[in-house]
Design a protein around this motif. Structure first.
Motif, short mmCIF file in Angstrom:
data_model
loop_
_atom_site.label_atom_id
_atom_site.label_comp_id
_atom_site.label_asym_id
_atom_site.label_seq_id
_atom_site.Cartn_x
_atom_site.Cartn_y
_atom_site.Cartn_z
N LEU A 19 47.90 31.48 53.55
CA LEU A 19 48.12 32.45 52.39
C LEU A 19 46.99 33.45 52.47
CD1 LEU A 19 49.30 33.15 49.72
CD2 LEU A 19 47.82 31.55 48.48
N VAL A 62 47.85 37.70 52.61
CA VAL A 62 47.17 38.65 51.78
C VAL A 62 46.72 39.78 52.66
CG1 VAL A 62 45.14 39.34 50.52
CG2 VAL A 62 46.53 37.35 50.02
N ALA A 106 50.33 44.09 47.20
CA ALA A 106 50.47 42.89 46.66
C ALA A 106 51.92 42.39 46.21
CB ALA A 106 49.55 42.99 45.38
N LEU A 134 53.62 39.49 47.62
CA LEU A 134 53.12 38.26 47.18
C LEU A 134 53.37 37.82 45.78
CD1 LEU A 134 50.47 39.74 49.27
CD2 LEU A 134 50.56 37.20 49.34
N GLY A 189 48.77 30.81 43.97
CA GLY A 189 47.32 30.79 44.36
C GLY A 189 46.50 32.36 44.18
N VAL A 190 47.35 33.18 44.02
CA VAL A 190 46.84 34.50 43.34
C VAL A 190 47.19 34.55 41.89
CG1 VAL A 190 46.34 35.82 45.33
CG2 VAL A 190 48.52 35.58 44.78
N SER A 191 46.33 35.28 41.24
CA SER A 191 46.55 35.22 39.60
C SER A 191 47.57 36.32 39.21
CB SER A 191 45.46 35.57 38.99
OG SER A 191 44.75 36.82 39.29
N GLU A 218 47.07 38.45 37.21
CA GLU A 218 46.15 39.50 36.83
C GLU A 218 46.03 40.51 38.04
OE1 GLU A 218 45.32 36.85 35.79
OE2 GLU A 218 44.34 36.64 34.06
N TRP A 219 45.77 39.88 39.17
CA TRP A 219 45.73 40.38 40.46
C TRP A 219 47.02 40.96 40.76
CZ3 TRP A 219 48.15 39.54 45.25
CH2 TRP A 219 47.56 40.07 46.42
N PHE A 233 48.12 43.96 38.17
CA PHE A 233 47.25 45.16 38.30
C PHE A 233 47.54 45.91 39.47
CE2 PHE A 233 43.83 47.58 40.03
CZ PHE A 233 43.50 48.32 39.04
N ASN A 234 47.66 45.40 40.40
CA ASN A 234 47.84 46.01 41.70
C ASN A 234 49.52 46.53 42.02
OD1 ASN A 234 45.41 46.02 43.67
ND2 ASN A 234 45.45 43.76 43.00
N LEU A 240 39.90 46.12 45.50
CA LEU A 240 40.87 45.85 44.38
C LEU A 240 41.94 44.76 45.09
CD1 LEU A 240 41.21 48.92 42.20
CD2 LEU A 240 40.14 46.95 41.75
N TYR A 241 42.16 45.19 46.15
CA TYR A 241 43.24 44.48 46.65
C TYR A 241 42.71 43.19 47.85
CZ TYR A 241 47.11 42.73 49.79
OH TYR A 241 47.93 42.11 50.40
N LEU A 242 41.94 43.72 48.65
CA LEU A 242 41.61 42.63 49.68
C LEU A 242 40.63 41.75 48.99
CD1 LEU A 242 41.06 44.32 53.06
CD2 LEU A 242 42.88 42.77 52.46
N TRP A 292 39.05 41.09 45.94
CA TRP A 292 39.54 40.50 44.83
C TRP A 292 40.71 39.46 45.35
CZ3 TRP A 292 42.53 43.14 39.84
CH2 TRP A 292 42.79 42.30 38.88
N GLY A 293 41.65 39.61 45.99
CA GLY A 293 42.78 38.79 46.52
C GLY A 293 41.97 37.73 47.08
N VAL A 294 41.06 37.79 48.10
CA VAL A 294 40.45 36.79 48.90
C VAL A 294 39.61 35.84 48.06
CG1 VAL A 294 38.75 36.44 50.67
CG2 VAL A 294 40.43 37.89 51.14
N GLU A 302 40.06 35.21 44.90
CA GLU A 302 40.98 34.11 44.25
C GLU A 302 41.36 33.20 45.21
OE1 GLU A 302 44.14 36.04 42.17
OE2 GLU A 302 42.57 36.69 40.62
N LEU A 303 41.88 33.53 46.37
CA LEU A 303 42.08 32.48 47.36
C LEU A 303 40.84 31.23 47.54
CD1 LEU A 303 44.30 34.29 49.99
CD2 LEU A 303 44.91 33.14 47.75
N ILE A 354 40.64 28.43 45.21
CA ILE A 354 41.60 27.44 45.08
C ILE A 354 41.10 26.16 45.64
CG2 ILE A 354 43.91 26.51 45.89
CD1 ILE A 354 44.65 29.46 46.34
#
Ligand code: HEM
Ligand SMILES: [Cu+2]
Lengths: 576, 56
Positions: free
Chosen positions: A230, A234, A289, A292, A297-299, A301-302, A305-306, B40-42, B44-46, B48-49, B52
């Motif tokens: 995952l 990303v 995004a 995905l 595993g990613v919210s 919101e993420w 938003f993106n 905002l992408y990388l 924030w995304g990482v 969240e991962l 887990i």
């Protein structure tokens, strides 16, 4: 305009120049040579990769089912890499050098590094091709872990990316030189600004690529034991999606350039167009995004938003370009005297000039087929009905083939006489080429989207499930769609072949342009095109009824199609 | 980096609007264009991962 200045002269910093007899621009000979080699190599990869694409499409045509399964996945991988990475990026490097050194009228920064960049890119691209063709790297374009390719596959991509990064820095360096030497006044021309946008996005693209591909390479040679799938997705899409936005920016810059060069079209508003590019710089890359959207595993919101809030600002940018380029053309054509009725400006446009027709088809296919389907697919809820189906390749063939590739083809018809200084050979074939290619591409896009709407999976060798443990039947229409897709693929491949034939023959065997032939067949009609493309300035408030009609048609199509898809979604899980 | 003193002494320079100064500065744009998606992408995304929980 002087015609006798073919001989290179030496500028005060030691770079040599010639003066272009058609535009009066000073042409840096290093920039010119680098544009040539990058463009030629690009076309070679298009020819090879396009051929692989045809093989893949003929395999997905159920009645033909050309290749065995292992070759299908092998050539699918090679197709994606050769066209989407190598064709597009070599050509983009040529565009960057053109939009900096040529349009800004100055010398190219660090030509030795630009040559190094070129060599690295060639070595990387060849290495990756060797890896794929050896058969141990059929990981497809995305190379998702834990699928593993041979180490030299990743290494090839990394070397190619390093080369590209060096080329991008040569571009930025050239901007600095132009500023210091005062080769332009005030702000850079809009086409250069579009190229700056592309170069900025390229830096983010390559950075993401380095973050993920270097560890993956180390994993393939055994230095790292595990890469989280995952995490890979990303970061990989930070590269994979953003690289498409380099294409969009470069292609929009070319739309503006061709409109300016052929019709003398000035942007309706420099400010608004620049703000639209700024929207790209800030927001377009976030839409990564959307790849995905079904990933746990990613919210939400993420994701939302993106792909929604932020992306819609970038889409707004695209719509601004999509309105302002036809608008600029209409304004220029009315100025040139085509002022009757709503559409005389469009009817009397130079439709038999492949640079113009290719650009127009690129705008239409990109906007109507690629843009609308992209917004639909990028909506989190709607994505569920087409994720990982053939709808996805349908969408991106409209954007990267109908949009980017066709725009690059179109501008080639200007580059050959201006930069290679050769006559275009086979004029009739050239004249038809954008139409044949455009029709084929529109076909493969629509038919793949159609099959995808019926649920047909992408990257799948046998939609009949003949050797599957549990059988499954797609509707008969889906098989029809894939047959039609095969026919459209033949048409697209023919259009591609026509392009390669015309360009390669003209470049290598074409007659050199002479003062007489330039006078008889000027590449740029006398509408002040060269001056328009190299300066800052907007059109004065024109009336544009034709563009208003075209834009309204677009919005109606957009809204209808968007709601149709919500209706499809509502039928997926019937409630009663 | 914006275009100042072109040599002509006397005439008062016209003030360049802030937005135009931004648009005329490719390196500031480069910074913004890399920082925004990186955050905002990388990132924030990482982030969240990395939250887990691992399977026991
Ligand atoms: C003659 C022209 C072309 C034809 C007939 C064609 C056809 C196809 C087909 C049938 C697929 C496979 C769909 C699937 O089974 O999942 C495909 C995949 C793809 N095509 Fe093309 N294509 C052409 C040109 C291009 C060009 C010019 C580009 C890029 C600029 C491109 C980019 C891609 C990519 C990135 C994939 C996905 C590869 C993957 O799934 O890993 N294609 N193409
Ligand atoms: Cu994307």
């Amino acid at each position: 305009m002087a015609v006798d200045t073919q001989a290179p002269s030496r500028g005060f910093i030691g770079a040599s120049y010639r003066t272009c007899p058609e535009t009066g621009l000073k042409v840096c000979s290093q920039a010119e040579a680098l544009i040539k080699v990058n463009a030629v190599v690009a076309v070679v990869f298009l020819a090879v990769g396009g051929f692989f694409g045809l093989m893949v499409a003929l395999t997905r045509w159920p009645a033909v089912h050309l290749l065995p399964a292992d070759w299908f996945y092998l050539l699918l991988t090679a197709h994606g890499a050769d066209v989407l990475l190598f064709w597009v990026i070599f050509f983009e490097v040529a565009v960057l050098y053109f939009a900096s050194a040529i349009i800004l009228n100055c010398r190219l920064a660090a030509p030795k590094f630009a040559w190094l960049a070129f060599v690295l890119m060639v070595v990387g691209a060849v290495l990756a091709n060797v890896a794929v063709l050896q058969g141990e790297s059929s990981v497809m374009f995305t190379s998702y872990v834990p699928m593993q390719a041979a180490p030299h596959f990743y290494l090839g991509l990394i070397v190619f990316a390093v080369g590209t990064l060096i080329a991008v820095f040569c571009f930025f360096g050239t901007l600095v030189i132009a500023k210091e030497e005062g080769s332009y006044e005030g702000s850079v021309p809009l086409v250069t600004f579009g190229a700056i946008t592309a170069a900025i996005i390229a830096v983010f693209t390559i950075a993401s690529g380095a973050i993920i591909l270097i560890p993956t390479f180390l994993w393939s040679i055994g230095y790292i034991s595990h890469i989280d799938p995952l995490m890979y997705k990303v970061i990989w899409w930070g590269m994979g999606h953003a690289s498409q936005q380099i294409n969009v920016s470069a292609q929009v810059a070319i739309w503006y350039a061709v409109a300016a060069m052929l019709l003398g079209a000035k942007p309706l508003s420099e400010k608004v167009s620049r703000m639209a590019f700024l929207m790209y710089i800030l927001f377009l890359q976030l839409a990564s995004a959307h790849h995905l959207l079904v990933e746990p595993g990613v919210s939400s919101e993420w994701k939302i938003f993106n792909t929604s809030y932020a992306l819609y600002l970038a889409v707004l940018g695209s719509m601004i370009h999509g309105m302002s380029i036809p608008g600029a053309m209409e304004a220029a054509q009315r100025r040139n005297g085509f002022n009757n009725g709503i559409f005389e400006w469009l009817r009397k446009a130079p439709w038999s000039n492949p640079a113009f027709s290719g650009t127009m088809l690129s705008i239409v296919i990109f906007g109507f087929l690629g843009g609308i389907s992209g917004v639909v697919m990028g909506t989190e809820q709607l994505n569920l009905i087409m994720h990982n189906t053939l709808y996805v390749p349908g969408h991106f063939h409209a954007t990267v083939v109908g949009g980017t590739t066709l725009a690059f083809m179109a501008v080639s018809y200007l580059l050959v006489p201006l930069i290679f200084r050769k006559e275009i050979m086979f004029k009739k074939i050239a004249q038809w080429q954008p139409y044949v290619f455009g029709a084929g591409v529109a076909g493969i896009s629509l038919f793949m989207m159609g099959a995808g709407t019926l649920g047909v999976a992408r990257r799948h060798w046998d939609m009949g499930f003949s050797d599957a443990a549990m059988s499954f039947d797609y509707p008969a229409t889906a098989f029809l769609m894939m047959g039609l897709n095969g026919i459209a693929a033949l048409c697209a491949a023919l259009g591609g072949l026509m392009y390669v034939l015309v360009i390669v023959c003209s470049v290598f065997f074409g007659k050199a342009r002479t003062p007489e032939s330039i006078a008889a067949f000027p590449t740029l009609p006398k509408t002040g095109g060269a001056a328009t493309v190299t300066t800052y300035g907007s059109e004065a408030h024109p009336k544009l009824p034709g563009t208003v009609v075209l834009v309204s048609v677009f919005f109606v199509a957009f809204v209808l199609y968007y709601y149709v898809n919500w209706k499809y979604l509502s039928e997926v899980w019937p409630l009663s | 980096m914006s275009d100042q003193n072109t040599g002509s002494g006397g005439a008062p320079e016209e003030r360049v609007p802030a937005m135009q100064r931004l648009l005329d500065n490719p390196f500031l744009l480069l910074f913004m264009g890399v920082a925004t998606p990186a955050a905002l992408y990388l990132l924030w995304g990482v982030m969240e991962l990395s939250q887990i929980p691992l399977a026991p």
